[in-house]
Design an enzyme around this catalytic site. Structure first.
Site, PDB file in Angstrom:
ATOM      1  N   SER A  80       6.308 -96.575   1.292  1.00 21.52           N
ATOM      2  CA  SER A  80       5.735 -97.715   0.097  1.00 21.52           C
ATOM      3  C   SER A  80       4.534 -98.283   1.317  1.00 21.52           C
ATOM      4  CB  SER A  80       6.757 -98.853   0.260  1.00 21.52           C
ATOM      5  OG  SER A  80       5.920-100.743   0.297  1.00 21.52           O
ATOM      6  N   ARG A  81       3.561 -97.914   0.829  1.00 26.55           N
ATOM      7  CA  ARG A  81       1.945 -97.969   1.525  1.00 26.55           C
ATOM      8  C   ARG A  81       1.772 -99.577   1.584  1.00 26.55           C
ATOM      9  NH1 ARG A  81       1.109 -94.080  -2.817  1.00 26.55           N
ATOM     10  NH2 ARG A  81       1.864 -92.419  -2.767  1.00 26.55           N
ATOM     11  N   VAL A  82       2.165-100.451   0.655  1.00 23.94           N
ATOM     12  CA  VAL A  82       1.355-101.354   1.408  1.00 23.94           C
ATOM     13  C   VAL A  82       2.395-102.729   1.488  1.00 23.94           C
ATOM     14  CG1 VAL A  82      -0.765-101.093   0.188  1.00 23.94           C
ATOM     15  CG2 VAL A  82       1.102-102.887  -0.972  1.00 23.94           C
ATOM     16  N   THR A 112       0.097 -95.575  -8.434  1.00 24.81           N
ATOM     17  CA  THR A 112       1.107 -96.750  -7.132  1.00 24.81           C
ATOM     18  C   THR A 112       1.470 -96.907  -5.944  1.00 24.81           C
ATOM     19  OG1 THR A 112       3.560 -95.161  -7.792  1.00 24.81           O
ATOM     20  CG2 THR A 112       3.163 -96.426  -9.200  1.00 24.81           C
ATOM     21  N   ASP A 113       1.716 -97.365  -5.332  1.00 16.88           N
ATOM     22  CA  ASP A 113       1.082 -97.644  -4.222  1.00 16.88           C
ATOM     23  C   ASP A 113       2.513 -97.077  -3.336  1.00 16.88           C
ATOM     24  OD1 ASP A 113      -0.706 -99.324  -5.101  1.00 16.88           O
ATOM     25  OD2 ASP A 113       0.275-101.301  -5.434  1.00 16.88           O
TER      26      ASP A 113
END
Ligand code: ATP
Ligand code: MG
Length: 509
Positions: free
Chosen positions: A366-368, A340-341
């Site tokens: 939360s990467r994006v 997941t991102d």
């Protein structure tokens, strides 16, 4: 003796019927069950079967090809397996495993094959699509850039989610995982996002609570609920998240926006393991078969934001995973974290201490989504995480002694206000405007002047207060804009008057 044919019309009719009857030969391969147990069967005699192809057993039960070997097929049952045993006949239906899709599913509760579970009419008119479909290619995708607001300040401010993102919700049992996802679904009432909730092996009472929550708040007709209860055959539970994805993809591919909640993939992994062990696949780490990573990666890869040429739709996925004693390094959690991102980690201790949603600020990421966060939130929330993390550390050190330093005392006062702000009851979503007003008040030091215990009622009454005192403010705060000075001042004044009113109430009971 039969009666002589007197009526010529009757004979003509019979001749015409014979002429219409399809008399071309039809080939049908009949297979045999070699072995059947616990929802998995081994079938021989169907050499042309494709993966995921539907099968029909002699008692009318359905199944599908889960694994193909050289001279037999592992078929998972989709119906209870009574009466199926060695020697039972089985036919290939010639269709792939599929699920109905489209707007007629909205408001419905169905099983992963699209059979109604809500007593409503069958979905025979809806088109069907295969449950396994390739994910969009890189060239068909666009970067995540639009926010998916959850209405929860802790998520929207610190771990913003963007449309098309895959954000894992992970935590121990009963730490509020489902509640967080349901709050996010409920918050889509104005965004036009269609929600799909997939319950995999969840207790019936838990699923009923979700359905009830959606219905009571008038959200059910924007949602599709897919339920594979723990009592159903493992094959049906196995296909549930794939079926949900197909339903959500239809929304995405028509240029719409979908949100899918997969509750939960730990149970799905267990079902996959059960089927693999029954099929005598070699067990790997924690007895899961080696392909479990691929199964979940393939599933979640279908979440995407499509490029404008492909309609610009999006599919956001919130898979849920359960941990044991907070152990994020177990096999399935690490797999899902890497697929997941980002992840929202819910902590048992925070939950027990009534800090709910029990989001662990240090472990969540939360990467994006940051790129999709509304600029006004980014502007205000920039320092929030750092301030809060510093406070948590300071709090630990100062637990045993008095605080002499003014600066430290200030940091602690601020930290307590942040903590109170980030707690949020269920079904109390905050709009962007409310979030901005609260964070601006925090930033301006307004909240520091009031007891931290006041913040809960301030947050609860703020949406109504802003509606009545600043009815046009939400429009001024357009998407993509930062907070302009005049609006900021007006919001601060509104928060101030509300807070002072509440404080007066507390003081004069
Ligand atoms: P399970 O592991 O059983 O699936 P879960 O992690 O999905 O549990 P929930 O069922 O969502 O947890 O929540 C557990 C309990 O906590 C519920 O009674 C719910 O009402 C309560 N709860 C969840 N979030 C909040 C919140 N923000 N404020 C108050 N109570 C909450
Ligand atoms: Mg749950």
């Amino acid at each position: 003796m039969s009666e002589p044919v007197a009526d010529g019309a009757w004979l003509d009719e019979a001749r015409a019927r014979v002429a219409r009857a399809p008399l071309t030969p039809e080939a049908e391969t009949l297979g045999r069950v070699l072995h059947a147990a616990d929802g998995l069967t081994q079938v021989s005699g169907l050499p042309d079967l494709r993966l995921n192809e539907l099968l029909r057993f002699e008692g009318g039960q359905q199944g599908f090809a889960l694994a193909l070997t050289r001279d037999s097929v592992e078929a998972a049952l989709l119906d209870p397996g009574e009466g199926i045993g060695a020697g039972s006949a089985v036919r290939a239906v010639g269709e792939l495993l599929s699920v109905p899709v489209g707007p007629s599913l909205l408001g419905r509760v169905i099983d992963p094959l699209g059979r109604p579970l809500d007593g409503g009419p069958p979905l025979t008119a809806a088109p069907r699509r295969p449950v396994e479909r390739p994910a969009p290619a890189v060239i068909e995708r666009a970067a995540v850039a639009e926010p998916l607001a959850t209405g929860l300040l802790v998520v929207d401010a610190l771990f913003a989610i963007g449309r098309g993102q895959r954000e894992l919700i992970i935590g121990d049992r009963a730490t509020g995982k489902t509640s967080l996802a349901v709050d996010a679904m409920l918050n889509q009432h104005e965004s036009g996002v269609v929600s799909i909730y997939v319950a995999i092996g969840q207790r019936a009472t838990a699923v009923e609570r979700v359905i009830e929550a959606l219905r009571q708040r008038g959200a059910a007709d924007r949602c599709v609920i897919v339920v594979a209860s723990p009592a159903t055959p493992p094959g049906l539970q196995w296909m549930a998240p794939f079926a949900g994805m197909t339903i959500a993809e239809e929304v995405r591919d028509r240029g719409g926006h979908a949100l899918i909640v997969l509750d939960d993939l730990t149970k799905h992994a267990a079902t996959h393991r059960e089927l693999a062990l029954l099929g005598r696949e070699p067990p790997g780490r924690e007895a899961y078969p080696g392909d479990i990573f691929y199964v979940h990666a393939r599933l979640l890869e279908r979440a995407a934001r499509l490029a404008p040429e492909r309609g610009g739709g999006s599919l956001t996925a919130l898979p849920i995973a359960e941990t044991d004693a907070g152990n994020l390094s177990a096999y399935i959690p690490t797999n899902l974290i890497s697929i997941t991102d980002g992840q929202i980690v819910l902590d048992q201790r925070l939950f027990a201490a009534n800090q709910r949603p029990a989001v662990d600020i240090g472990l969540s990421v939360s990467r994006v989504g940051g790129k999709a966060q509304p600029p006004v939130l980014r502007q205000l929330a920039g320092r929030l995480r750092l301030d809060y993390a510093q406070f948590l550390e300071l709090e630990m050190f100062t637990r045993f002694g008095g605080i002499s330093d003014n600066r430290v005392r200030g940091q602690i006062t601020r930290g307590q206000r942040i903590r109170a702000l980030l707690a949020q009851p269920r079904f109390a979503s905050l709009r962007l405007l409310d979030q901005v007003a609260l964070l601006a008040a925090l930033d301006a030091g307004l909240l520091d002047q009031w007891p931290a215990t006041l913040i809960a009622s301030l947050r609860q009454q703020l949406p109504g207060w802003l509606d009545s005192t600043l009815p046009q403010a939400a429009e001024t705060l357009g998407p993509g804009k930062t907070l302009a000075e005049p609006l900021r001042d007006r919001l601060l004044a509104a928060v101030k008057s509300l807070g002072e009113g509440l404080l007066a109430e507390v003081k004069t009971p």
